[in-house]
Design a protein around this motif. Sequence first.
Motif, PDB file in Angstrom:
ATOM      1  N   MET A   1      97.820-127.990 -23.204  1.00 38.02           N
ATOM      2  CA  MET A   1      97.769-128.464 -21.926  1.00 38.02           C
ATOM      3  C   MET A   1      97.878-127.472 -20.900  1.00 38.02           C
ATOM      4  SD  MET A   1      96.869-131.766 -21.929  1.00 38.02           S
ATOM      5  CE  MET A   1      97.141-132.742 -20.651  1.00 38.02           C
ATOM      6  N   PHE A   3      95.828-125.478 -20.131  1.00 41.18           N
ATOM      7  CA  PHE A   3      94.581-125.366 -19.418  1.00 41.18           C
ATOM      8  C   PHE A   3      94.513-126.381 -17.949  1.00 41.18           C
ATOM      9  CE2 PHE A   3      92.540-124.072 -23.240  1.00 41.18           C
ATOM     10  CZ  PHE A   3      92.736-122.699 -23.282  1.00 41.18           C
TER      11      PHE A   3
ATOM     12  N   GLU B  60      87.135-124.596 -25.695  1.00 43.11           N
ATOM     13  CA  GLU B  60      88.299-125.664 -25.354  1.00 43.11           C
ATOM     14  C   GLU B  60      88.663-125.372 -23.716  1.00 43.11           C
ATOM     15  OE1 GLU B  60      92.252-125.239 -27.359  1.00 43.11           O
ATOM     16  OE2 GLU B  60      93.074-126.926 -26.481  1.00 43.11           O
ATOM     17  N   VAL B  69      91.679-132.211 -21.943  1.00 36.98           N
ATOM     18  CA  VAL B  69      91.216-130.830 -22.466  1.00 36.98           C
ATOM     19  C   VAL B  69      90.109-131.642 -23.441  1.00 36.98           C
ATOM     20  CG1 VAL B  69      91.570-129.187 -24.236  1.00 36.98           C
ATOM     21  CG2 VAL B  69      93.062-129.511 -22.343  1.00 36.98           C
ATOM     22  N   GLU B  72      83.807-128.377 -26.499  1.00 40.44           N
ATOM     23  CA  GLU B  72      82.431-128.378 -26.184  1.00 40.44           C
ATOM     24  C   GLU B  72      81.921-127.231 -26.779  1.00 40.44           C
ATOM     25  OE1 GLU B  72      81.625-129.484 -22.058  1.00 40.44           O
ATOM     26  OE2 GLU B  72      83.757-130.474 -22.193  1.00 40.44           O
ATOM     27  N   LEU B 144      89.391-120.875 -20.823  1.00 41.35           N
ATOM     28  CA  LEU B 144      89.116-121.463 -21.973  1.00 41.35           C
ATOM     29  C   LEU B 144      89.650-120.676 -23.305  1.00 41.35           C
ATOM     30  CD1 LEU B 144      86.211-119.995 -22.684  1.00 41.35           C
ATOM     31  CD2 LEU B 144      85.233-121.299 -21.001  1.00 41.35           C
ATOM     32  N   ARG B 145      89.571-121.407 -24.284  1.00 35.28           N
ATOM     33  CA  ARG B 145      89.997-120.890 -25.396  1.00 35.28           C
ATOM     34  C   ARG B 145      88.877-121.177 -26.491  1.00 35.28           C
ATOM     35  NH1 ARG B 145      94.396-123.309 -27.009  1.00 35.28           N
ATOM     36  NH2 ARG B 145      95.890-121.955 -25.609  1.00 35.28           N
TER      37      ARG B 145
END
Lengths: 183, 183
Positions: A1, A3, B60, B69, B72, B144-145
């Motif tokens: 979390m 992000f 992510e 989260v 995609e 993002l990751r």
Amino acid sequence: MEFAEKRLENQHLYQGKMIDLDLETVALPNGKKAQREIVRHPGAAAVMAVTNDQRMVFVEQWREPLQQVTCEIPAGKIDSRDDSAEAAAWRELNEEAGYTATKLTLQSRFYSSPGFANERMYLYWAENIQPVNERLAMDPDEFLRVHLLTMAQAQKQIDAGLICDAKTLLAVEFWKAKMRDVN
Amino acid sequence: MEFAEKRLENQHLYQGKMIDLDLETVALPNGKKAQREIVRHPGAAAVMAVTNDQRMVFVEQWREPLQQVTCEIPAGKIDSRDDSAEAAAWRELNEEAGYTATKLTLQSRFYSSPGFANERMYLYWAENIQPVNERLAMDPDEFLRVHLLTMAQAQKQIDAGLICDAKTLLAVEFWKAKMRDVN
């Protein structure tokens, strides 16, 4: 979390019949601020209904946002008459398509457009569909026509651009997968 | 086209960064009037990018409308920098995922939520992906990751609810179909 954005403020810009629009101010993970436009939607239900002779039920209707006619599976938003997504699915299968079933099974649920909307779609598979005896009244501003399409016919409507929305494309893919599992 | 609604009036309620909101008054096929809430969106592009060892690229990120989260496929809206949906797809593949490809092929295009939005998604298949040498800067409010997932791992993320949006579910279904065609 890590992000996660933190909601600092939520401004209601519009409250409508189908959707609301909010403008959120959020704190980003780096501490800076950003704004997020968010369409609030109550969620929707859709039904994959296939006849015994392997034809799927579609409804043809005008879509004003697209300025075109589309072929979609029966679907509609979850409204105050529904106490669940499944109830909305039963209602739409009757109202829009004139069919009922022995059972509805949740096949998938997904967000339509996660970047700007919270609309969640609940997609059901209908078992043993048959025409209803008593059809529910449609919404007074809905005009549509029911089509039963074989998979080859559905593919033609995809190629022609009449089947052109995410839930219906997913429904056709799931249908193909089910047919493969059977054969 | 007998179902077509006729636009009588279009009221601009909101002009935003990502979306606009209009309220249309239309004449229905029976001559009565109705109102349509319409979210205008410039359209978006998304990329199915699979490595040589059969892992798909996912990003992510936090989705404020969903308060969660998600995982995609790389995607983003078509903006003023892009002269086509394909250009947006190339850009997002680089910006969000750090990958490039030898070719992008349009696999599908669809409307995300035809009842209230005109957003159209262009979904590309990337050939021979590889990490970029020079990565484009991300939007300043994007965090993002990147994850590379096998099909089994992707299925787990679907079951866990992290892969939970229509375009990404469709991408996984198309990927499955391609794998079957190969084998």
